[in-house]
Design an enzyme around this catalytic site. Structure first.
Site, mmCIF file in Angstrom:
data_model
loop_
_atom_site.group_PDB
_atom_site.id
_atom_site.type_symbol
_atom_site.label_atom_id
_atom_site.label_comp_id
_atom_site.label_asym_id
_atom_site.label_seq_id
_atom_site.Cartn_x
_atom_site.Cartn_y
_atom_site.Cartn_z
ATOM 1 N N SER A 1 26.683 -2.141 -7.521
ATOM 2 C CA SER A 1 25.293 -1.791 -7.810
ATOM 3 C C SER A 1 24.503 -3.078 -7.993
ATOM 4 C CB SER A 1 25.199 -0.949 -9.090
ATOM 5 O OG SER A 1 23.862 -0.820 -9.538
ATOM 6 N N TYR B 1 27.729 -0.418 -17.881
ATOM 7 C CA TYR B 1 27.635 -0.049 -16.465
ATOM 8 C C TYR B 1 27.464 -1.293 -15.600
ATOM 9 C CZ TYR B 1 26.079 2.104 -12.137
ATOM 10 O OH TYR B 1 25.963 2.477 -10.813
#
Length: 257
Positions: free
Chosen positions: A138, A148
């Site tokens: 990401s 994350y």
């Protein structure tokens, strides 16, 4: 015909990879937790494209799930030519607000499963002298933003390091770092998306096309959109203290923690 194995295949980026690879004539091994959705997806892709689609139900947050997929990747009689490690999720909430069990589950899926599945696939591919692995990360990997982003930063660093170690073996490894994509990701995490500007959204099918083109070029990192290339470039030159403040503010507004 070659075979591709895709984790998290029933939705979002994983489903887009499945559609594109089936259309290109690849047989598939579809991996996810929901057997019913997997079977429906396999039937649809078989009927539409005439390829063979194998279903493998596995929860990559569990050792048994990781082991079952690793065993399939290690099967020399039915080789997998392309692995797409796409399974993943986000947790809603700031650090210490998210239960530790959920944080550890995320690391299991984003890091341990990626490590073990990449190793299983690459070992078999190296013996044959060919193959590819795409590990979905990401753009959150490039900013200091909680568990994350940290887990996706690990995916990028691990993939690029392993790619260097396997240079010349015929095995290509690439980290894919998309931005916001219209998938089930935010809904599953309980995150609203109404406040995300329209220009930040990417189309999953176009993203996959760009990613596969980058893999064919031998790139070890794919940021498949000019807008996010600019943003990640700015992140690299912005002082970390300032970047941390910006990412904290925008993360609370737009992304997973």
């Amino acid at each position: 015909m070659t075979t591709a194995l895709i984790t998290g295949s029933t939705a979002g980026i994983g489903a887009a990879f499945a559609r594109r690879l089936a259309a290109d004539g690849h047989n598939l091994v579809l991996v996810a937790r929901d057997t019913k959705r997997l079977r429906e997806q396999a039937t649809e892709l078989h009927d539409r494209h005439g390829i063979e689609a194998e279903v493998l139900t596995a929860d990559l947050a569990e050792d048994a799930g990781i082991e079952s997929v690793a065993a399939r990747l290690a099967d020399r009689r039915n080789p997998v030519d392309l692995l797409v490690n796409n399974a993943g999720f986000g947790n809603k909430g700031h650090f210490l607000d998210v239960p530790m069990a959920d944080e550890l589950r995320m690391l299991k899926v984003h890091c341990e499963a990626v490590l073990r599945l990449t190793a299983a696939a690459a070992d078999a591919m190296r013996e044959r002298g060919r193959g590819g692995v795409v590990n979905v990360a990401s753009v959150a990997a490039f900013v200091p933003r909680g568990t994350y982003g940290a887990s996706k930063a690990w995916v990028v660093q691990f993939t690029q390091g392993a790619a260097r170690d396997l240079a010349g073996s015929g095995v290509r490894l690439m980290a894919l770092a998309p931005g916001f994509v219209r998938t089930e990701f935010h809904e599953r995490a309980g995150m609203g998306t109404d406040n995300i500007p329209g220009w930040m959204w990417l189309d999953a099918d176009k993203l996959v096309s760009a990613a596969l083109a980058d893999l064919a070029r031998g790139r070890t990192l794919s940021v498949p959109d000019p807008r996010y290339k600019v943003l990640t470039g700015l992140a690299k030159v912005t002082p970390r203290g300032l970047l941390g403040g910006i990412s904290s503010k925008t993360g609370r507004k737009y992304g997973p923690q």
